[in-house]
Design a protein around this motif. Structure first.
Motif, PDB file in Angstrom:
ATOM      1  N   PRO A   1       0.812  -1.224   0.000  1.00 63.34           N
ATOM      2  CA  PRO A   1       0.000   0.000   0.000  1.00 63.34           C
ATOM      3  C   PRO A   1       0.845   1.273   0.000  1.00 63.34           C
ATOM      4  O   PRO A   1       0.331   2.355  -0.243  1.00 63.34           O
ATOM      5  N   ARG A   2       2.157   1.140   0.270  1.00 56.37           N
ATOM      6  CA  ARG A   2       3.061   2.291   0.245  1.00 56.37           C
ATOM      7  C   ARG A   2       4.266   1.949  -0.622  1.00 56.37           C
ATOM      8  O   ARG A   2       4.640   0.795  -0.758  1.00 56.37           O
ATOM      9  N   THR A   3       4.878   2.979  -1.204  1.00 56.70           N
ATOM     10  CA  THR A   3       6.045   2.786  -2.070  1.00 56.70           C
ATOM     11  C   THR A   3       7.301   2.536  -1.231  1.00 56.70           C
ATOM     12  O   THR A   3       7.256   2.600   0.002  1.00 56.70           O
ATOM     13  N   ASP A   4       8.416   2.315  -1.900  1.00 48.22           N
ATOM     14  CA  ASP A   4       9.700   2.128  -1.212  1.00 48.22           C
ATOM     15  C   ASP A   4      10.079   3.342  -0.369  1.00 48.22           C
ATOM     16  O   ASP A   4      10.854   3.225   0.569  1.00 48.22           O
ATOM     17  N   TRP A   5       9.565   4.521  -0.721  1.00 47.09           N
ATOM     18  CA  TRP A   5       9.862   5.751   0.018  1.00 47.09           C
ATOM     19  C   TRP A   5       8.712   6.129   0.952  1.00 47.09           C
ATOM     20  O   TRP A   5       8.576   7.268   1.359  1.00 47.09           O
ATOM     21  N   ASN A   6       7.860   5.162   1.256  1.00 44.74           N
ATOM     22  CA  ASN A   6       6.765   5.313   2.219  1.00 44.74           C
ATOM     23  C   ASN A   6       5.675   6.299   1.776  1.00 44.74           C
ATOM     24  O   ASN A   6       4.966   6.859   2.598  1.00 44.74           O
TER      25      ASN A   6
ATOM     26  N   PRO B   1      20.931   7.144 -22.303  1.00 45.58           N
ATOM     27  CA  PRO B   1      19.779   7.957 -22.705  1.00 45.58           C
ATOM     28  C   PRO B   1      18.612   7.890 -21.727  1.00 45.58           C
ATOM     29  O   PRO B   1      18.420   6.890 -21.040  1.00 45.58           O
ATOM     30  N   THR B   2      17.872   8.978 -21.675  1.00 46.01           N
ATOM     31  CA  THR B   2      16.637   9.015 -20.899  1.00 46.01           C
ATOM     32  C   THR B   2      15.617   8.120 -21.604  1.00 46.01           C
ATOM     33  O   THR B   2      15.383   8.278 -22.801  1.00 46.01           O
ATOM     34  N   PRO B   3      15.010   7.170 -20.894  1.00 44.62           N
ATOM     35  CA  PRO B   3      14.016   6.292 -21.529  1.00 44.62           C
ATOM     36  C   PRO B   3      12.802   7.085 -22.026  1.00 44.62           C
ATOM     37  O   PRO B   3      12.380   8.053 -21.392  1.00 44.62           O
ATOM     38  N   LYS B   4      12.277   6.655 -23.144  1.00 46.01           N
ATOM     39  CA  LYS B   4      11.073   7.279 -23.709  1.00 46.01           C
ATOM     40  C   LYS B   4       9.868   6.405 -23.407  1.00 46.01           C
ATOM     41  O   LYS B   4       9.998   5.202 -23.214  1.00 46.01           O
ATOM     42  N   GLY B   5       8.697   7.039 -23.375  1.00 48.35           N
ATOM     43  CA  GLY B   5       7.470   6.289 -23.149  1.00 48.35           C
ATOM     44  C   GLY B   5       6.553   7.025 -22.198  1.00 48.35           C
ATOM     45  O   GLY B   5       6.711   8.216 -21.933  1.00 48.35           O
ATOM     46  N   ARG B   6       5.578   6.270 -21.694  1.00 49.44           N
ATOM     47  CA  ARG B   6       4.610   6.806 -20.739  1.00 49.44           C
ATOM     48  C   ARG B   6       4.922   6.246 -19.363  1.00 49.44           C
ATOM     49  O   ARG B   6       5.073   5.036 -19.186  1.00 49.44           O
ATOM     50  N   PHE B   7       4.991   7.143 -18.399  1.00 47.01           N
ATOM     51  CA  PHE B   7       5.281   6.785 -17.026  1.00 47.01           C
ATOM     52  C   PHE B   7       4.279   7.512 -16.128  1.00 47.01           C
ATOM     53  O   PHE B   7       3.398   8.203 -16.622  1.00 47.01           O
ATOM     54  N   ALA B   8       4.414   7.364 -14.825  1.00 53.37           N
ATOM     55  CA  ALA B   8       3.548   8.072 -13.878  1.00 53.37           C
ATOM     56  C   ALA B   8       4.371   8.476 -12.661  1.00 53.37           C
ATOM     57  O   ALA B   8       5.370   7.826 -12.329  1.00 53.37           O
ATOM     58  N   VAL B   9       3.943   9.522 -11.987  1.00 51.55           N
ATOM     59  CA  VAL B   9       4.607  10.002 -10.773  1.00 51.55           C
ATOM     60  C   VAL B   9       4.255   9.073  -9.617  1.00 51.55           C
ATOM     61  O   VAL B   9       3.075   8.804  -9.371  1.00 51.55           O
ATOM     62  N   THR B  10       5.283   8.596  -8.909  1.00 49.87           N
ATOM     63  CA  THR B  10       5.059   7.696  -7.771  1.00 49.87           C
ATOM     64  C   THR B  10       5.368   8.338  -6.431  1.00 49.87           C
ATOM     65  O   THR B  10       4.773   7.974  -5.418  1.00 49.87           O
ATOM     66  N   ASP B  11       6.340   9.245  -6.403  1.00 52.66           N
ATOM     67  CA  ASP B  11       6.789   9.828  -5.145  1.00 52.66           C
ATOM     68  C   ASP B  11       7.239  11.269  -5.372  1.00 52.66           C
ATOM     69  O   ASP B  11       7.761  11.599  -6.449  1.00 52.66           O
ATOM     70  N   LYS B  12       7.058  12.085  -4.341  1.00 49.49           N
ATOM     71  CA  LYS B  12       7.550  13.462  -4.338  1.00 49.49           C
ATOM     72  C   LYS B  12       8.432  13.582  -3.102  1.00 49.49           C
ATOM     73  O   LYS B  12       7.933  13.536  -1.981  1.00 49.49           O
ATOM     74  N   LEU B  13       9.738  13.696  -3.331  1.00 46.21           N
ATOM     75  CA  LEU B  13      10.703  13.590  -2.235  1.00 46.21           C
ATOM     76  C   LEU B  13      11.467  14.890  -2.022  1.00 46.21           C
ATOM     77  O   LEU B  13      11.971  15.485  -2.980  1.00 46.21           O
ATOM     78  N   ARG B  14      11.573  15.282  -0.770  1.00 46.41           N
ATOM     79  CA  ARG B  14      12.440  16.401  -0.381  1.00 46.41           C
ATOM     80  C   ARG B  14      13.740  15.787   0.117  1.00 46.41           C
ATOM     81  O   ARG B  14      13.725  14.896   0.965  1.00 46.41           O
ATOM     82  N   VAL B  15      14.849  16.269  -0.400  1.00 43.71           N
ATOM     83  CA  VAL B  15      16.161  15.724  -0.066  1.00 43.71           C
ATOM     84  C   VAL B  15      16.811  16.645   0.960  1.00 43.71           C
ATOM     85  O   VAL B  15      16.883  17.856   0.745  1.00 43.71           O
ATOM     86  N   THR B  16      17.287  16.078   2.063  1.00 40.59           N
ATOM     87  CA  THR B  16      17.901  16.887   3.114  1.00 40.59           C
ATOM     88  C   THR B  16      19.424  16.821   3.098  1.00 40.59           C
ATOM     89  O   THR B  16      20.083  17.630   3.735  1.00 40.59           O
ATOM     90  N   ASP B  17      19.997  15.884   2.365  1.00 36.83           N
ATOM     91  CA  ASP B  17      21.450  15.753   2.258  1.00 36.83           C
ATOM     92  C   ASP B  17      21.974  16.814   1.295  1.00 36.83           C
ATOM     93  O   ASP B  17      21.708  16.762   0.094  1.00 36.83           O
TER      94      ASP B  17
END
Length: 182
Positions: free
Chosen positions: A13-18, A93-109
């Motif tokens: 129910p949650r992603t790898d980044w919770n 190369p950056t992969p081409k195709g259709r993807f979706a947003v899974t996580d929105k992360l703020r980086v503190t490092d």
């Protein structure tokens, strides 16, 4: 693997980044939904029963043009923002195709190569160096080096200025489709 077919993967129910799990729906066959998930390969669709999902409509989308090195964000079809981006090198190369947003992360490092913010996608980078320690997930993230923007500099991710990355994670919703073309 197909409507009514064998189970490929069980999704938590949650992603790898919770982050709460939100799936981008790309097809429907009867009572089955075709979805994108990072546990699948680029271009691969997983199927789940519609009665096991809570459906909502996402009116946002992200469109990346690799040859122009530009990302356009739309809401209800109207262009809201346009950003210059750094993209994958010729060898990565950056992969081409259709993807979706899974996580929105703020980086503190402060020393992170991802800058302040990351918009993680369902996709995977396919040509990483053997010694790369950062995983294979495709993302649209900030860069600490403004000269990266508009150039072929990454291992596949797209890089934007920090202010633009902050705007993206504050506005683009989970599940929003991301279309990458050249």
């Amino acid at each position: 693997d197909r409507p009514g077919g064998r189970r490929k993967v069980r999704l938590a129910p949650r992603t790898d980044w919770n982050t709460p799990r939100v799936l981008g729906v790309v097809r429907q066959r009867g009572r089955w939904l075709g979805v994108l998930a990072p546990e699948l390969q680029n271009g691969e669709i997983g199927w789940l029963r519609a009665d096991r999902a809570r459906l909502d409509c996402v009116t946002w989308s992200v469109h990346a043009d690799l040859s122009r090195r530009v990302v356009v964000v739309r809401r209800e079809g109207k262009r809201l923002r346009r950003f210059r981006v750094g993209v994958g090198r010729r060898t990565n190369p950056t992969p081409k195709g259709r993807f979706a947003v899974t996580d929105k992360l703020r980086v503190t490092d402060g020393g992170s190569p991802y800058g302040c913010c990351v918009l993680a996608l369902t996709g995977h980078q396919t040509r990483l160096p053997a010694n790369w320690p950062g995983g294979d997930r495709l993302a649209l993230h900030a860069t600490a080096n403004p000269s990266d923007v508009g150039r072929r500099v990454s291992l596949g991710c797209m890089r934007v200025l920090s202010g633009h990355a902050r705007w993206l994670i504050e506005n683009v919703p989970l599940g929003a489709p991301v279309f990458i073309r050249s």
